[in-house]
Design an enzyme around this catalytic site. Structure first.
Site, PDB file in Angstrom:
ATOM      1  N   TYR A 109      -9.837  29.389 -41.509  1.00 57.71           N
ATOM      2  CA  TYR A 109     -10.755  29.418 -40.359  1.00 57.71           C
ATOM      3  C   TYR A 109     -11.370  28.040 -40.197  1.00 57.71           C
ATOM      4  CZ  TYR A 109     -14.936  30.172 -37.561  1.00 57.71           C
ATOM      5  OH  TYR A 109     -15.903  30.072 -36.590  1.00 57.71           O
ATOM      6  N   GLU A 197     -13.398  27.399 -31.850  1.00 56.68           N
ATOM      7  CA  GLU A 197     -12.995  28.195 -33.005  1.00 56.68           C
ATOM      8  C   GLU A 197     -11.477  28.315 -33.052  1.00 56.68           C
ATOM      9  OE1 GLU A 197     -15.328  31.877 -34.480  1.00 56.68           O
ATOM     10  OE2 GLU A 197     -13.684  32.709 -33.296  1.00 56.68           O
TER      11      GLU A 197
END
Length: 388
Positions: A109, A197
């Protein structure tokens, strides 16, 4: 303002970041043709909506034939996808993203937000890719690694390497990660973003990093200097009342309750919602008409609130500092007369020309309940909803 995944990946490509080859399609035929352009399968087909949780809702699928691609597109295009991040109505699916499937060895991530407490852009990285970062933060916060960007120097390569080492990356992956980190930071700053993101950022079985997903949120207050981002706006993904409010420079957020709230000032609006809930009510919206409220904007705000069928009463809470309460009263009277309000309206006015505003409301002959204070206003609007 949010962007679709395919739009985020288009931006990634402009900044030289690695992402799978893919095409956004609006018809089943286009989806099949996209597969031909990409080459041999398998492929991944994804519904394009402004919501997470698409995979669990059936909106993401790995397929091995063009027939499966057509079937997926026929099943979803023109339908609505319901996920844990949407309401019961879901979001409309107008595009399908078809892209080459990726052989995944590990999921990571990487993302960034504006951290209000430190007043910095903060990057977050984790080995726990592919799941909601909020869940990771709640259950295993030690697995989230952070670096803050200095507003004077901007992003520095050593910060990317620092995150890469904390993720356990080695060799060429450190260099690739640093390049992606610097690219994302550049996009964030140059494009006036509020959120960026990649979840997941994957290590392929060939040993390379690739941006498998992308999520971008632009700062709505900066869109005037980002015309290309403004053109990417998909209003079909937004609440129509919120889109209408934006045209009048009103800050409106739809909620699930039945008491409409019209307030000037974000802090007062939040306080109004709190006191409504304290007395047993449920707000139907957050609506801030701002410090420069005009009669026309107040009238439009009333229309937006009353366009929600769930609204059973309206609470107007105005503190007259910059704005004059008598002008707000004119707007309320005009809106009630024009729209034909059939629900109770409770009004609390304080400050600049409050007495004149109250007199105008009293002399209007309309069914408007005057409140003597904020607590009284909350009690009266809750009682009105309950029919007391």
């Amino acid at each position: 303002m949010n962007l679709h995944e395919y739009q985020a990946k288009q931006l990634f490509a402009r900044y030289g970041l690695p992402a799978p080859v893919g095409y956004a399609c609006t018809t089943p035929r286009e989806a099949e043709e996209a597969a031909s352009k990409i080459g041999a399968g398998p492929w991944v087909v994804k519904c394009q909506v402004h919501a997470g949780g698409r995979g669990k809702a059936g909106g993401v699928k790995v397929v091995n034939s063009k027939e499966d691609i057509r079937a997926f597109a026929e099943n979803w295009l023109g339908k609505r996808l319901v996920t844990y991040q949407t309401d019961a109505n879901g979001q409309p699916v107008n595009q399908i993203l078809v892209e080459a499937a990726t052989d995944i060895a590990k999921e990571l991530y990487l993302g960034a937000v504006v951290d209000r407490s430190s007043r910095r852009v903060v990057f977050m990285a984790s080995t726990e890719g592919g799941v909601e970062i909020e869940k990771v933060a709640e259950e295993t916060p030690h697995l989230i690694h952070k670096v803050a960007l200095d507003p004077l120097t901007g992003p520095m390569p050593y910060q990317g390497r620092e995150l890469a080492f904390k993720l356990g990356l080695e060799g060429k992956l450190v260099q690739q990660f640093t390049k992606i980190f610097m690219g994302l930071a550049t996009i964030f700053l140059e494009r006036d973003l509020a959120l960026i993101e990649i979840n997941p950022l994957v290590i392929t079985k060939q040993g390379d990093l690739i941006c498998l997903d992308g999520k971008l949120g632009a700062d709505g207050n900066a869109l005037f200097r980002q015309p290309d981002l403004r053109e990417m706006r998909d209003q079909s993904q937004e609440d129509p009342r919120e889109a209408q409010a934006a045209q009048w420079e009103l800050n409106y957020v739809a909620l699930d309750g039945n008491i409409g709230c019209m307030v000037n000032g974000a802090g007062l609006a939040m306080g109004t919602m709190d006191i409504v809930k304290l007395h047993g009510g449920e707000p139907a919206n957050f609506l801030d008409v701002g410090g420069g409220a005009t009669k026309e904007r107040v009238t439009e705000a009333f229309k937006i609130i009353l366009s929600d069928d769930k609204v059973k009463a309206v609470l107007v809470n105005i503190f007259g500092g910059i704005v004059r309460c008598d002008l707000i009263a004119d707007g309320i009277i005009g809106a009630v007369a024009e729209v034909g309000v059939n629900v109770p309206v409770v009004v609390r006015l304080e400050g600049n020309n409050a007495e004149l505003g109250a007199k105008k409301l009293a002399d209007s002959g309309l069914n408007i309940i005057a409140a003597k204070g904020l607590t009284d206003a909350a009690q009266q609007v809750v009682a009105a909803v309950e029919g007391k």
